[in-house]
Design a protein around this motif. Structure first.
Motif: not given
Length: 222
Positions: A139, A149, A146, A165, A67
């Motif tokens: 991510i 996602y 966040n 992340v 992402i």
């Protein structure tokens, strides 16, 4: 032991990059093209790109969801970490970024492994339902989203899916309870979700590298 200074951590990062990552024309050309196009220099540092690559290999990932594509620097690392026949689906909101990313991927020789989905991730993610689950999710997009996602990472993954992340420390501001910065608040909400949501088991690490003081969270879908 003294606290590290910016000069120290940059010198160490350069040493680690030279020793463990080395030089790679495909990756370096991707960064050069991104810089020439005026995109922000917010791609992951080389040592972190190598980490993504190794996590993809260690986890045996065949399907990867990213992402936030930008110029595809991290996408190249991920694509190189999956076997022939594997696929990276990467989501990018900006058409010009996606066009540059496609050129970088093809030049690096991994274009056949990568599908770029154009649009806002919150809009694109629901269209991925119903397909095979993703084995690894990275991510690295707008921090305000966040939690959105992460929810989709769990829904599109499976037990054992690895979720990473980026930018989870933000120069230490993540620990500021009084922050009014929406990006920092988004990071905090994401970490809080990882800590309480029973779909995840997670931790986070602080990082010092070419991009400065930040961090990365890593979670397992359980």
């Amino acid at each position: 032991m003294a606290d590290p200074t910016p000069d120290t951590w940059r010198r160490v990062d350069a040493y680690l990059t030279e020793t463990l990552v080395g030089h790679d024309p495909g990756l370096e050309q991707a960064v050069d093209a991104q810089n020439d196009a005026g995109l922000p220099a917010i791609e992951v540092a080389p040592v972190n790109g190598k980490l993504l690559h190794l996590i993809a290999r260690m986890s045996g990932a065949r399907r990867v969801l990213e992402i936030g594509t930008l110029g595809a620097y991290s996408t190249i690392w991920l694509a190189r970490g999956i076997p022939a026949g594997g696929q990276v689906v990467t989501i990018e909101a900006e058409p010009l970024n996606a066009e540059l990313a496609r050129a970088n991927l093809d030049r690096a020789g991994v274009g056949d492994k990568v599908e770029i989905r154009l649009g806002r991730a919150a809009d694109v993610l629901p269209t991925l339902e119903g397909g095979d689950p993703f084995d690894l999710v990275f991510i690295d997009a707008d921090k305000e989203s966040n939690t959105i996602y992460l929810d989709w990472a769990a829904r599109l993954g499976r037990p054992g899916t690895v979720v990473m992340v980026d930018n989870t420390v933000r120069g230490g501001e993540v620990a500021n309870p009084a922050t009014e910065n929406p990006q920092i608040i988004g990071v905090q909400r994401g970490l809080e979700m990882l800590g309480r949501d029973p779909r995840f088991d997670a931790t986070a690490l602080q990082t010092l590298d070419a991009k400065g003081y930040d961090g990365i969270a890593i979670a397992l879908v359980v």
